[in-house]
Design a protein around this motif. Structure first.
Motif, PDB file in Angstrom:
ATOM      1  N   GLY A   1      49.657  34.305  40.341  1.00 57.91           N
ATOM      2  CA  GLY A   1      48.848  35.496  40.085  1.00 57.91           C
ATOM      3  C   GLY A   1      47.360  35.298  40.320  1.00 57.91           C
ATOM      4  O   GLY A   1      46.532  35.875  39.620  1.00 57.91           O
ATOM      5  N   CYS A   2      46.993  34.489  41.307  1.00 60.62           N
ATOM      6  CA  CYS A   2      45.562  34.252  41.567  1.00 60.62           C
ATOM      7  C   CYS A   2      44.930  35.415  42.311  1.00 60.62           C
ATOM      8  O   CYS A   2      43.707  35.581  42.278  1.00 60.62           O
ATOM      9  CB  CYS A   2      45.368  32.958  42.347  1.00 60.62           C
ATOM     10  SG  CYS A   2      46.107  32.944  43.985  1.00 60.62           S
TER      11      CYS A   2
ATOM     12  N   GLY B   1      45.488  42.725  41.060  1.00 61.69           N
ATOM     13  CA  GLY B   1      45.471  41.290  40.765  1.00 61.69           C
ATOM     14  C   GLY B   1      44.347  40.544  41.456  1.00 61.69           C
ATOM     15  O   GLY B   1      44.221  39.331  41.294  1.00 61.69           O
TER      16      GLY B   1
ATOM     17  N   PHE C   1      44.097  38.187  36.202  1.00 57.80           N
ATOM     18  CA  PHE C   1      44.726  38.946  35.129  1.00 57.80           C
ATOM     19  C   PHE C   1      44.108  38.536  33.797  1.00 57.80           C
ATOM     20  O   PHE C   1      44.120  37.360  33.453  1.00 57.80           O
ATOM     21  CB  PHE C   1      46.237  38.687  35.105  1.00 57.80           C
ATOM     22  CG  PHE C   1      46.954  39.342  36.247  1.00 57.80           C
ATOM     23  CD1 PHE C   1      47.544  40.576  36.095  1.00 57.80           C
ATOM     24  CD2 PHE C   1      47.010  38.721  37.481  1.00 57.80           C
ATOM     25  CE1 PHE C   1      48.190  41.189  37.153  1.00 57.80           C
ATOM     26  CE2 PHE C   1      47.656  39.320  38.548  1.00 57.80           C
ATOM     27  CZ  PHE C   1      48.250  40.568  38.377  1.00 57.80           C
ATOM     28  N   PRO C   2      43.556  39.487  33.053  1.00 62.33           N
ATOM     29  CA  PRO C   2      43.029  39.143  31.732  1.00 62.33           C
ATOM     30  C   PRO C   2      44.179  38.762  30.801  1.00 62.33           C
ATOM     31  O   PRO C   2      45.332  39.126  31.066  1.00 62.33           O
ATOM     32  CB  PRO C   2      42.347  40.433  31.285  1.00 62.33           C
ATOM     33  CG  PRO C   2      43.042  41.516  32.036  1.00 62.33           C
ATOM     34  CD  PRO C   2      43.471  40.920  33.338  1.00 62.33           C
TER      35      PRO C   2
ATOM     36  N   SER D   1      46.977  38.944  28.210  1.00 65.70           N
ATOM     37  CA  SER D   1      47.727  40.164  27.933  1.00 65.70           C
ATOM     38  C   SER D   1      47.447  40.668  26.526  1.00 65.70           C
ATOM     39  O   SER D   1      47.103  39.905  25.622  1.00 65.70           O
ATOM     40  CB  SER D   1      49.216  39.905  28.109  1.00 65.70           C
ATOM     41  OG  SER D   1      49.652  39.040  27.094  1.00 65.70           O
TER      42      SER D   1
ATOM     43  N   ARG E   1      39.974  30.305  38.923  1.00 65.00           N
ATOM     44  CA  ARG E   1      40.768  31.445  39.385  1.00 65.00           C
ATOM     45  C   ARG E   1      42.260  31.120  39.354  1.00 65.00           C
ATOM     46  O   ARG E   1      43.082  31.956  38.986  1.00 65.00           O
ATOM     47  CB  ARG E   1      40.344  31.790  40.809  1.00 65.00           C
ATOM     48  CG  ARG E   1      41.092  32.969  41.365  1.00 65.00           C
ATOM     49  CD  ARG E   1      40.514  33.425  42.671  1.00 65.00           C
ATOM     50  NE  ARG E   1      41.113  34.696  43.043  1.00 65.00           N
ATOM     51  CZ  ARG E   1      40.616  35.535  43.935  1.00 65.00           C
ATOM     52  NH1 ARG E   1      39.496  35.252  44.542  1.00 65.00           N
ATOM     53  NH2 ARG E   1      41.220  36.663  44.214  1.00 65.00           N
TER      54      ARG E   1
ATOM     55  N   ARG F   1      51.680  32.572  33.989  1.00 64.56           N
ATOM     56  CA  ARG F   1      51.815  31.566  35.051  1.00 64.56           C
ATOM     57  C   ARG F   1      53.032  30.691  34.770  1.00 64.56           C
ATOM     58  O   ARG F   1      53.356  30.415  33.609  1.00 64.56           O
ATOM     59  CB  ARG F   1      50.544  30.705  35.123  1.00 64.56           C
ATOM     60  CG  ARG F   1      49.362  31.546  35.564  1.00 64.56           C
ATOM     61  CD  ARG F   1      48.259  30.739  36.194  1.00 64.56           C
ATOM     62  NE  ARG F   1      47.523  31.636  37.067  1.00 64.56           N
ATOM     63  CZ  ARG F   1      46.200  31.824  37.035  1.00 64.56           C
ATOM     64  NH1 ARG F   1      45.463  31.129  36.218  1.00 64.56           N
ATOM     65  NH2 ARG F   1      45.636  32.676  37.859  1.00 64.56           N
TER      66      ARG F   1
END
Lengths: 270, 191
Positions: A65-66, A117, A121-122, A124, B114, B122
């Protein structure tokens, strides 16, 4: 009914026939001249669309999720750099633990994708104790073999190319938006600059030059695997991956036969 | 008047002529205006494939980097960052590939975070850190970006070295192994 063959009549009809035959090559030349006005050039040489068969596989277990892929896609394809315009984006799935006192095995599913994205992503909003599992799913055009968007297009502007890419002819698109509504995966958008429908082209200008699509090139973990089924390289990564892993497609019940395959996908992913 | 041949009333004749005229002009227009490649592969303009392919790529690709920077790519291939693309960190570089005088964008240290900042979504195999608990200094003090498990030996650029001297006595020293431990500890709770 009597017929009379006058000299004038016979010569007239003969002249008509000869003139008609002569006009055919003239018409061809005129047609060629008209075509030249519409045509534009500058394509890479030596690419035959019928000799390739592109396929993409996405390994959900490897996606971190980068957002580099979504960012690279916007850079590569000049997509407007504001939310709602994406050729590819990343969704975060959060599956909550079952509510106490119920018999369900999995709780509520929450999906979000802030700016696709690209900005990351902050953390949750769901507290960690309530999360059963969470993962990222990169989305893009599913390259359907039976694509609903192609069937919806009234002018033949979008099509299923012989190499597996579903493309839009920007000169033909009238911007009616039927295809945007027809896509069950939400992969199309209306480009405010060109006033046409737009979508992932599988980086057609890159793959025809022997490069990988920008998102595949940039992915730091190899979550996106891209290959040509008609020209497998030795120990082809995509063939190996499809053999080793269990792959499936998004929304298989729609019969769209996507050529983008997902590995490690949960049933909640739509 | 039911004789043969049928006598066609003039208004019907005009209608037939009008219809033939419309259909004829449509056929003529279609002959001239339909693109030559329409129908080459299917019900679309075949030349569109070439037109879409004619755009210039923006990202040069790892192979282009390999032409000049093969030593960096060899180093990259030995370490944990082997799957990374050059342009993921160094930015769009097709201009640099075409003209080496145009330098690619320098990336700030925050770029590491990042990917490596801890996030519950993740995957657990992936090395993650909680930055505020990990180390206050620069990532490059302990990690070589091209091979992150190696400690850099070469001296840092002057401006960075000056900052490091200020930061080093305050912050605790951490070894590269700490990254793995931190990542595992953080992710152990979430399946």
């Amino acid at each position: 009914m009597s017929k009379s063959f006058s000299r004038r009549g016979v010569l007239g009809s003969l002249g008509g026939i000869v003139g008609g035959l002569l006009s055919l090559p003239v018409a061809r030349h005129v047609k060629a001249a008209v075509q030249r006005v519409f045509a534009s050039a500058g394509a890479p040489e030596g690419y035959d669309a019928t000799k390739h068969w592109w396929l993409m596989v996405i390994d959900i277990d490897r996606c971190i999720g980068c957002g580099l892929c979504a960012e690279a896609c916007k850079n590569e394809n000049h997509v407007p750099k504001v939310p709602t315009y994406f050729r590819t984006w990343i969704e975060r799935y959060i599956i909550k633990k079952p509510r106490p006192g119920t018999t369900e095995t999995r709780g509520e599913t929450l999906v979000d994708s802030p700016n696709g994205g690209i900005d990351g992503f902050p953390p949750s909003l769901v507290p960690r104790e309530e999360i059963l599992k969470s993962f990222f799913v990169p989305k893009l055009c599913n390259l359907c073999h039976q694509s609903p968007c192609t069937q919806a297009c009234p002018v033949g502007a979008t099509f299923d190319a012989p190499d597996g890419a579903v493309l839009i002819d920007p000169n033909y698109c009238i911007g009616c938006g039927f295809c945007i509504q027809a896509c069950p995966y939400g992969c199309r958008y209306f480009n405010p600059e060109t006033k046409t429908a737009d979508k992932c082209s599988l980086c057609y200008h890159r793959i025809t030059r022997g490069l990988k699509p920008a998102c595949v090139e940039i992915c730091p973990t190899g979550a996106r695997i891209f290959g040509d089924l008609k020209n497998p390289v030795p120990d082809d990564p995509i063939l190996r991956f499809v053999r080793d892993k269990k792959v499936q497609t998004l929304k298989p019940h729609l019969g769209t036969e996507p050529r983008v395959l997902y590995a490690g996908m949960d049933k909640e992913v739509r | 008047m039911a004789g043969f041949p049928l006598k066609i009333p003039p208004q019907i004749n005009r209608l037939i002529l009008l219809t033939l005229g419309i259909v004829g002009s449509y056929l003529i227009a279609r002959y001239f205006l339909t693109p030559a490649t329409f129908g080459q592969y299917g019900w679309y303009r075949g030349a569109a494939l070439e037109e879409i392919a004619s755009r210039t790529p923006v990202y040069a690709g790892k192979l282009a980097c390999d032409e000049c920077h093969s030593e960096k790519l060899e180093m990259l291939a030995k370490g944990k960052h082997q799957t990374l693309s050059c342009e993921g960190c160094h930015g769009v570089s097709s201009q640099h590939a075409a003209n080496p005088d145009i330098l690619p964008v320098k990336m700030a240290g925050s770029h590491c975070i990042r990917c490596h900042e801890q996030n519950d979504s993740r995957p657990t195999w992936y090395k993650q850190i909680v930055v505020k608990d990990h180390y206050a200094g620069k990532c490059r003090e302990c990690h070589m970006p091209h091979n992150p498990t190696e400690v850099p030996e070469e001296p840092q650029p002057a401006d960075q070295a000056a900052k490091e001297e200020k930061q080093k006595p305050e912050s605790p020293e951490k070894k590269p192994g700490a990254v793995e431990k931190a990542g595992k500890a953080e992710k152990a709770e979430v399946p």
